[in-house]
Design an enzyme around this catalytic site. Structure first.
Site, PDB file in Angstrom:
ATOM      1  N   ALA A  72       6.103 -27.386 -22.557  1.00 19.10           N
ATOM      2  CA  ALA A  72       6.224 -27.996 -21.666  1.00 19.10           C
ATOM      3  C   ALA A  72       5.631 -29.527 -21.766  1.00 19.10           C
ATOM      4  CB  ALA A  72       5.931 -27.512 -20.331  1.00 19.10           C
ATOM      5  N   SER A  73       5.622 -30.421 -22.459  1.00 22.32           N
ATOM      6  CA  SER A  73       4.808 -31.714 -22.798  1.00 22.32           C
ATOM      7  C   SER A  73       5.325 -32.358 -21.636  1.00 22.32           C
ATOM      8  CB  SER A  73       6.187 -31.945 -24.581  1.00 22.32           C
ATOM      9  OG  SER A  73       6.970 -32.485 -24.502  1.00 22.32           O
ATOM     10  N   HIS A  74       6.049 -32.618 -21.468  1.00 22.41           N
ATOM     11  CA  HIS A  74       5.688 -33.908 -20.193  1.00 22.41           C
ATOM     12  C   HIS A  74       5.527 -32.463 -18.514  1.00 22.41           C
ATOM     13  CE1 HIS A  74       6.989 -36.682 -22.796  1.00 22.41           C
ATOM     14  NE2 HIS A  74       8.093 -35.789 -23.362  1.00 22.41           N
ATOM     15  N   ASN A  75       4.777 -31.836 -18.474  1.00 20.78           N
ATOM     16  CA  ASN A  75       4.700 -31.534 -16.812  1.00 20.78           C
ATOM     17  C   ASN A  75       3.264 -30.730 -16.704  1.00 20.78           C
ATOM     18  OD1 ASN A  75       7.808 -30.402 -17.905  1.00 20.78           O
ATOM     19  ND2 ASN A  75       7.389 -28.602 -16.488  1.00 20.78           N
TER      20      ASN A  75
END
Length: 145
Positions: A72-75
């Site tokens: 969830a790289s951008h969370n």
């Protein structure tokens, strides 16, 4: 000995899911372009079930490798996610997103029936070879998922 039947494999997956990766009363999720995304502590049953779906997808593709990506790289760091990746790195086909949503959200007691229904709907050969590759990011929750 003959290989186990589809019903036997589905019941075994259901039993393991109930014992080790229960959904219980967790909320339902919808699979989208980015897969599933939520607080990491709510994803254990989803990861278990995405592994099952990845194996079904692989069987439907004649044993080609299908990936399960934990990211969830951008969370926020407390979140994580799961998505399936096609053999050449493509996104899961749209028609399979419904299968992902179904298997993630079915009750613990309905998992065996959902597995059998999906296998029948996609025409996967339960006896065929399946290859599933798991990748993950460096979030603290990723190794456990």
């Amino acid at each position: 000995a003959p290989p186990p039947s589809l019903a036997e494999v589905a019941r075994e997956a259901e039993s393991l899911g109930k014992a080790s990766h229960p959904k219980g009363d967790r909320p339902d999720f919808a699979y989208g372009t980015a897969g599933f995304r939520t607080a990491a502590e709510g994803l254990d049953h989803v990861m278990f079930r995405m592994g099952i779906l990845a194996a079904i997808r692989s069987k439907a593709l004649g044993g080609q490798a299908v990936g399960v990506m934990v990211t969830a790289s951008h969370n926020p760091v407390q979140d994580n996610g799961a998505k399936l990746v096609e053999p050449m790195g493509e996104m899961l086909p749209l028609e399979w997103e419904a299968h992902a949503t179904k298997i993630a959200n079915v009750s613990d007691d309905g998992l065996a029936a959902a597995i059998a229904e999906i296998i029948g709907a996609v025409g996967a050969n339960p006896a065929a070879h399946a290859e599933v590759v798991v990748g993950r990011d460096s979030r603290p929750s990723s190794p456990g998922l």
